[in-house]
Enzyme design. Structure first.
Site, PDB file in Angstrom:
ATOM      1  CD  GLU A 145     -32.775 -41.024  44.717  1.00 54.89           C
ATOM      2  OE1 GLU A 145     -32.046 -41.355  43.746  1.00 54.89           O
ATOM      3  OE2 GLU A 145     -33.000 -41.786  45.673  1.00 54.89           O
TER       4      GLU A 145
ATOM      5  CE  LYS B  81     -34.674 -45.214  45.633  1.00 56.80           C
ATOM      6  NZ  LYS B  81     -33.337 -44.578  45.658  1.00 56.80           N
TER       7      LYS B  81
ATOM      8  CB  CYS C 131     -32.956 -43.672  41.927  1.00 63.43           C
ATOM      9  SG  CYS C 131     -31.232 -43.804  41.413  1.00 63.43           S
TER      10      CYS C 131
HETATM   11  C1  ACM Z   1     -30.281 -44.811  43.985  1.00 64.34           C
HETATM   12  O1  ACM Z   1     -31.342 -45.422  44.104  1.00 64.34           O
HETATM   13  N1  ACM Z   1     -30.155 -43.563  44.348  1.00 64.34           N
HETATM   14  C2  ACM Z   1     -29.114 -45.482  43.402  1.00 64.34           C
END
Ligand code: ACM
Length: 268
Positions: free
Chosen positions: A38, A111, A144
């Site tokens: 990420e 995301k 993530c």
């Molecule tokens: C995250 O979502 N970077 C912990």
């Protein structure tokens, strides 16, 4: 299909050096699909809107997408990589992943479940959970903290994803184990590329947990990197094995679901 992970410690704000590092690593690997962490080109802990404005890029069109596209074409590989996106149409920033195939740009994921102070900087994803075709395999993307919401992997699997790629900057200790369950409960291949190192910025001191991994269908952990080292791995998997969802002669993962009893899940 050879799927791979590259984990490293991005230098905050130094896109040039992070891109060079990723480029050097990818150019040495023979793989069909590589996953990078990420926000791999910028680092994680932003301190101001000005900083984000300076470092976020358009997808496609920005420098990071173009550089990765060149590698994907040259190496004949797919790449899924996390990066900061600026969308000029909406004047919004997203914590995104760019998706490239051997012939170039395929799309992006933004995301959906933002973690902690990400909510200060990024808008929640507005493109849903999508599946891309890379080298004959159906590839889904989550980022993530999406792991904490089993709906993410489930929706991807129900949409046909055989391989789920997860760029990550993990700071909590549970995801790597949880992804074994995400794989088991959906019979999919899960590829997590996490970063290593620390960032001390914005009054935070975050250590990232590495242990990037490939989990094969049935929740079989095929490979896990260390928690500190900058390293890569490439593993052979067979995405076709993710098509059959039977558990035994009487049970099938998807057919045995009883969505009529799950209505609370889709209430806002
Ligand atoms: C995250 O979502 N970077 C912990």
């Amino acid at each position: 299909m050879r799927v791979g992970i590259y984990q490293f410690a991005p230098e905050f704000g130094d896109i040039e050096s992070n891109l060079n590092k990723a480029e050097a690593a990818l150019s040495q690997l023979e793989a069909d699909l590589m996953v990078l962490p990420e926000l791999f080109s910028t680092g994680y802990l932003f301190e101001s809107r000005e900083e984000l404005k300076r470092l976020a890029e358009e997808i496609p069109g920005g420098r990071t997408t173009r550089a990765l596209e060149a590698i994907a074409r040259k190496k004949g590989m797919g790449i899924v990589a996390g990066m900061a996106e600026y969308d000029p149409q909406q004047d919004k920033y997203f914590n995104s992943a760019v998706v490239l195939g051997p012939s170039g740009y395929l799309g992006k994921y933004r995301k959906i479940h933002l973690f902690y102070k990400e909510k200060k900087w990024f808008a929640p994803g507005d493109l849903g959970y999508q599946v891309f075709e890379i080298k004959g395999a159906k590839v889904g993307v989550m980022i993530c903290f999406d792991w904490f919401f089993p709906e993410a992997a489930r929706v991807l699997a129900l949409s046909g994803a055989q391989v789920v790629c997860q760029p990550a900057n993990l700071v909590l200790p549970w995801c790597q184990q949880a992804m074994i369950t995400r794989s088991l409960e959906n019979n999919i291949i899960c590829v997590t590329a996490n970063r290593v190192g620390r960032e001390v910025r914005d009054e935070e001191d975050l250590g990232f947990t590495g242990q990037s991994q490939v989990v094969d269908v049935g929740g079989v952990l095929r490979f896990r990197l260390g928690d500190q080292d900058e390293a890569s791995a490439v593993i052979e998997v067979d995405p076709a094995r993710a098509i059959d969802k039977s558990i035994n002669v009487h049970n099938q993962l998807f057919n045995d679901r009883r969505p009529e009893w799950y209505q609370n899940i889709i209430k806002s």
